[in-house]
Design an enzyme around this catalytic site. Sequence first.
Site, short mmCIF file in Angstrom:
data_model
loop_
_atom_site.label_atom_id
_atom_site.label_comp_id
_atom_site.label_asym_id
_atom_site.label_seq_id
_atom_site.Cartn_x
_atom_site.Cartn_y
_atom_site.Cartn_z
CG HIS A 234 -1.88 1.00 1.41
ND1 HIS A 234 -1.59 2.29 1.79
CD2 HIS A 234 -3.22 0.97 1.24
CE1 HIS A 234 -2.70 2.99 1.84
NE2 HIS A 234 -3.71 2.22 1.51
CG ASP B 155 0.76 -1.98 6.20
OD1 ASP B 155 -0.15 -2.06 7.04
OD2 ASP B 155 0.66 -1.38 5.11
CD GLN C 73 -6.76 -4.24 4.45
OE1 GLN C 73 -7.69 -4.96 4.81
NE2 GLN C 73 -6.94 -3.00 4.06
CE LYS D 74 -7.11 0.15 6.51
NZ LYS D 74 -7.86 0.56 5.32
CB CYS E 193 -3.70 3.37 -1.57
SG CYS E 193 -4.94 4.63 -1.32
N1 PMP Z 1 -1.63 -0.45 4.66
C1 PMP Z 1 -2.61 -1.20 4.14
C2 PMP Z 1 -2.30 -2.59 3.69
C3 PMP Z 1 -3.90 -0.68 4.04
O1 PMP Z 1 -4.88 -1.41 3.52
C4 PMP Z 1 -4.15 0.64 4.50
C5 PMP Z 1 -5.53 1.26 4.40
N2 PMP Z 1 -6.18 1.05 3.20
C6 PMP Z 1 -3.09 1.38 5.03
C7 PMP Z 1 -1.85 0.79 5.11
C8 PMP Z 1 -3.28 2.77 5.52
O2 PMP Z 1 -4.11 2.78 6.63
P1 PMP Z 1 -4.67 4.17 7.20
O3 PMP Z 1 -5.31 4.86 6.04
O4 PMP Z 1 -5.66 3.74 8.24
O5 PMP Z 1 -3.51 4.92 7.76
#
Ligand code: PMP
Length: 425
Positions: free
Chosen positions: A139, A216, A219, A242, A382
């Site tokens: 991401h 990270d 998810q 999430k 993203c």
């Molecule tokens: N890493 C992953 C794998 C994600 O799916 C996301 C959110 N879509 C993020 C990081 C970023 O998370 P946040 O927008 O809550 O900071």
Amino acid sequence: MRSDTKNNPVTVDVKTGRIDYERIRADFPILDQQIHGNRLVYLDSAATSQKPRTVINALLDYYRKYNANIHRGIHALAEEATAAYEATRQKVAGFLGGVAPEEVIFTSGTTEAINLVAYSWGEKNIKEGDEIVITEMEHHANLVPWVILAQKKKAVLKRIPITICGHLDLTHIEDIITDRTRLVAVTHMSNVLGTINPVFEITQVAGRHGALVLADGAQAAPHMPVDIKQLNVDFYAFSAHKMLGPTGVGVLWAKKHLLEEMPPFIMGGEMIREVSFDRITWNDLPHKFEAGTPNIGNVIAFKAALDYIEELGMDNIRLHEMAITRYAIQRLSELEGLEIQGPLEPTQRGAAVSFTDPKIHPHDIGTFLDSKGIAIRAGHHCAQPLIRAMGKVATARASFYVYNDEKDVDALVEALIEMRRYFGV
Ligand code: PMP
């Protein structure tokens, strides 16, 4: 304690581990509505999850009964708020398998948690010629900070590629992670492919080369048990929103000795011990990294989310989602030509299922499904480098959580069939 649970404690079938979906759904007020005249089918939990009543009530309680700033007041409200805020930290520490609470840093989300590491640890430790290893399925939150840091420090950014099945291709891992590697930053679970990555195996290779590993967990943490010690990582980041919690709250967990050596990332009140015009000393962990007034109410309400998850049992959540994912993949496969991205075996993946239709753009899929009350995500999620590596411009993604079940999958598939008729393909 969830008051509604007292009325009906049966939430999980003990034999199958399956979650009593109708009961769970009733805990989420937002789901009890019609969208464009249809029952809301919420399949976008990988973007953000819905919140149970207990979380909403915890937030309201804070503002109604004990709203106060924390750590500094000496009145009753401030003490109550401080205790509740710190109770969430304790809860998170337990949730991660029993880590030290001072290793739990509250941030605004995964993005800020990773930026904290990049700016604080990265600024101090990355030198010209050092290597930072990421993967092709990151991401942007776990990609952009490293691209920028590598550019600034004249470090080398390397990446682990993916196989056509959507796994990390670890064939050449020994060439990618070397003695020059200082950090490997890898997603625990892909938000596009759903792939669960072998983080522990990666830490083994990294460890042999003296490199640290950041996972990270945005998810993964909401959907599977996370035991930091077993994972063997140095940094772990995730977001409350999430995992049934409020927005604006995230966690960075890091090993204590690393946090102690890292300079603060944001400067201001609460993160200092003593300040003069020429000398400043930092507060103890975790306060050193929590400058200013934090997101108090939302951190407090996050505990209610973790209580809810604990009550269901993370193992049960995982079982429930594997069953839905298996069913979703099976049903989506009935649609000729529909391409499902990522591993097809539910034990190797989470419940975020991306797919593409050969004739209909993902945005059109998203718009059509919305007209049927079905919320999915469409776009690059993203993760532009990943989408390019997959040879796509975008995908549609249905993602499932505790309040979904097979009926939602059926609604999705029936709507996709209708969509094809509508577009005449
Ligand atoms: N890493 C992953 C794998 C994600 O799916 C996301 C959110 N879509 C993020 C990081 C970023 O998370 P946040 O927008 O809550 O900071």
